[in-house]
Design a protein around this motif. Structure first.
Motif, PDB file in Angstrom:
ATOM      1  N   VAL A  75       0.869  -1.176   0.000  1.00 53.68           N
ATOM      2  CA  VAL A  75       0.000   0.000   0.000  1.00 53.68           C
ATOM      3  C   VAL A  75       0.903   1.221   0.000  1.00 53.68           C
ATOM      4  CG1 VAL A  75      -1.781   1.278   1.235  1.00 53.68           C
ATOM      5  CG2 VAL A  75      -1.834  -1.228   1.214  1.00 53.68           C
ATOM      6  N   ILE A  76       0.741   2.106  -0.974  1.00 56.07           N
ATOM      7  CA  ILE A  76       1.679   3.209  -1.198  1.00 56.07           C
ATOM      8  C   ILE A  76       1.035   4.544  -0.842  1.00 56.07           C
ATOM      9  CG2 ILE A  76       3.068   4.401  -2.937  1.00 56.07           C
ATOM     10  CD1 ILE A  76       3.175   1.797  -4.517  1.00 56.07           C
ATOM     11  N   LEU A  77       1.755   5.353  -0.074  1.00 55.57           N
ATOM     12  CA  LEU A  77       1.293   6.717   0.187  1.00 55.57           C
ATOM     13  C   LEU A  77       1.558   7.554  -1.050  1.00 55.57           C
ATOM     14  CD1 LEU A  77       0.170   8.910   2.061  1.00 55.57           C
ATOM     15  CD2 LEU A  77       2.526   9.362   2.792  1.00 55.57           C
ATOM     16  N   LEU A  78       0.510   8.205  -1.540  1.00 52.99           N
ATOM     17  CA  LEU A  78       0.593   9.034  -2.734  1.00 52.99           C
ATOM     18  C   LEU A  78       0.259  10.475  -2.377  1.00 52.99           C
ATOM     19  CD1 LEU A  78      -1.383   6.680  -5.158  1.00 52.99           C
ATOM     20  CD2 LEU A  78       1.104   6.835  -4.913  1.00 52.99           C
ATOM     21  N   LEU A 131      -3.613   1.358  -3.703  1.00 54.38           N
ATOM     22  CA  LEU A 131      -3.879   0.002  -3.235  1.00 54.38           C
ATOM     23  C   LEU A 131      -3.293  -1.037  -4.189  1.00 54.38           C
ATOM     24  CD1 LEU A 131      -7.575   0.496  -2.049  1.00 54.38           C
ATOM     25  CD2 LEU A 131      -5.423   1.011  -0.857  1.00 54.38           C
ATOM     26  N   PRO A 132      -3.038  -2.253  -3.694  1.00 50.69           N
ATOM     27  CA  PRO A 132      -2.435  -3.286  -4.540  1.00 50.69           C
ATOM     28  C   PRO A 132      -3.243  -3.614  -5.797  1.00 50.69           C
ATOM     29  CG  PRO A 132      -2.294  -3.916  -2.229  1.00 50.69           C
ATOM     30  CD  PRO A 132      -3.150  -2.692  -2.291  1.00 50.69           C
ATOM     31  N   LEU A 182       3.943  10.905   7.693  1.00 49.58           N
ATOM     32  CA  LEU A 182       2.851  10.052   7.239  1.00 49.58           C
ATOM     33  C   LEU A 182       3.394   8.885   6.421  1.00 49.58           C
ATOM     34  CD1 LEU A 182      -0.179   9.556   7.116  1.00 49.58           C
ATOM     35  CD2 LEU A 182      -0.296  11.092   5.143  1.00 49.58           C
ATOM     36  N   ALA A 183       4.467   9.129   5.657  1.00 55.41           N
ATOM     37  CA  ALA A 183       5.084   8.046   4.889  1.00 55.41           C
ATOM     38  C   ALA A 183       5.637   6.972   5.823  1.00 55.41           C
ATOM     39  CB  ALA A 183       6.192   8.598   3.993  1.00 55.41           C
ATOM     40  N   ASN A 216       2.314  -1.163   6.634  1.00 53.07           N
ATOM     41  CA  ASN A 216       2.614  -2.237   5.689  1.00 53.07           C
ATOM     42  C   ASN A 216       3.383  -3.377   6.349  1.00 53.07           C
ATOM     43  OD1 ASN A 216       1.489  -1.576   3.101  1.00 53.07           O
ATOM     44  ND2 ASN A 216       2.972   0.087   2.923  1.00 53.07           N
ATOM     45  N   SER A 217       4.297  -3.024   7.269  1.00 51.92           N
ATOM     46  CA  SER A 217       5.115  -4.051   7.916  1.00 51.92           C
ATOM     47  C   SER A 217       4.274  -4.957   8.808  1.00 51.92           C
ATOM     48  CB  SER A 217       6.227  -3.400   8.735  1.00 51.92           C
ATOM     49  OG  SER A 217       5.725  -2.809   9.923  1.00 51.92           O
TER      50      SER A 217
END
Length: 266
Positions: free
Chosen positions: A160-163, A211-212, A254-255, A262-263
Motif C-alpha cells: 500500500v503506497i502513500l501518494l 492500493l495493490p 505520514l510516509a 505495511n510491515s
C-alpha cells in the motif's frame, strides 16, 4: 420586490466567491524539472527536461532535436524527476528526501521500523529525486465509476503506497492578518482576522493510498482514514504514532506511518 432584491443581493455575494474558488482550483499549475526519466506504457524509456502540467495530466519533454513531445498520463507508467524549479510558496521541508521511505520496511533494511530522524535547518535541495506513478482516478468523485489516468507522487514503499497530489488554492489576506511577505519570498502563512482585502495562491497537498489492486483511496482525514483502512492493526498504528510523535499531516512522517502499517500486514 423584496424577494427579487434578496436574490440579487445573494448573487452579488456568491458570484465573486465562486469566481475565486474557480480561480483557485482551475489555475494552470506547471512544475519544471531539469531532468526526467519517463517509462512509457510501451515499455520504452525516454529522458530529458520535462514540464508537469498538473491540471491536464500531461508531461511535455524537450528533446535533443529542439522538438517538444507531449505525453498524456495514459501513455506513461511512471517517471522520476530531478532539479525542480524552486517554488517559494512551499516551506523548505516540502523538498524532503523520500528515497528511504520509498524503500519501505523489510528485513535487512537498516531503516526497518525506524522513525524519522530530527530535521535540520538546511537549504532546500531540489535535486532530490521525486517519483511519480500513473493511477486511474475518479477525481475524488465518490459517486462516479469513471476513472481516468492521473499522476501521483510516490512517498512510501508498498504494497500500500502513500501518494500525494498537489493543487493550487486561494487563501484570504486581511488588513490585520499575520500574513507577511517578509522572509518568505512574497508568500506567507498566519492567522487571518477580519474581512479579506485580497487573496494569495498557495500549494496544497492531498494524500491518497495506492492500493495493490490499482485503486486509489483518498485520505481526506489521514488520522482517521489510515487506521480505518488497516483496521486489524489500527491500535498499533495509533500507538506507534503517539509514541514517536508522528504527525498524520506531515508528508514525511505520514510516509513512515504507512510503511509501518505495511510491515504489520494487510
Amino acid at each position: 420586490m423584496k424577494q427579487v432584491f434578496a436574490r440579487v443581493l445573494l448573487l452579488m455575494v456568491l458570484l465573486p466567491l465562486a469566481a475565486r474558488a474557480q480561480r483557485g482550483s482551475g489555475q494552470a499549475f506547471t512544475q519544471q524539472f531539469s531532468q526526467a526519466s519517463v517509462l512509457l506504457s510501451t515499455g520504452d524509456t525516454i529522458s530529458g527536461p520535462v514540464a508537469l502540467h498538473r491540471g491536464e495530466e500531461v508531461l511535455t519533454m524537450s528533446l535533443p532535436d529542439n522538438t517538444v513531445r507531449t505525453l498524456p498520463a495514459v501513455n506513461v507508467q511512471s517517471f522520476a524527476v530531478q532539479g525542480e524549479r524552486y517554488d517559494r510558496r512551499r516551506e523548505q521541508y516540502y523538498y524532503d528526501d523520500f528515497n528511504t521511505m520509498r524503500q519501505g520496511y523489510y528485513a535487512g533494511n537498516p531503516y526497518f521500523n525506524a522513525v524519522p530522524p530530527p530535521r535540520r535547518r538546511e537549504r532546500a535541495d531540489t535535486n532530490l529525486t521525486r517519483v511519480f506513478r500513473t493511477y486511474r482516478w475518479n477525481r475524488d468523485n465518490d459517486y462516479s465509476n469513471f476513472r481516468a489516468p492521473a499522476f501521483f507522487e510516490q512517498l512510501s514503499g508498498g504494497p500500500v503506497i502513500l501518494l500525494r497530489r498537489e493543487g493550487l488554492v486561494e487563501r484570504p489576506v486581511t488588513s490585520n492578518s499575520a500574513y507577511s511577505s517578509s522572509g518568505n519570498g512574497g508568500y506567507g502563512y498566519g492567522r487571518v482576522y477580519g474581512r479579506p482585502v485580497g487573496y494569495y495562491t498557495d500549494v496544497k497537498d492531498n494524500f491518497y493510498l495506492g492500493l495493490p489492486n490499482g485503486d486509489v483511496l483518498p485520505l481526506r482525514n489521514p488520522k482517521k482514514d489510515l487506521p480505518n483502512y488497516f483496521r486489524a492493526h489500527a491500535r498499533q498504528i495509533e500507538q506507534y504514532a503517539k509514541t514517536n510523535r508522528l504527525s498524520y499531516t506531515d508528508p514525511r512522517e505520514l510516509a513512515y506511518l504507512v510503511n509501518y502499517a505495511n510491515s504489520l500486514g494487510l
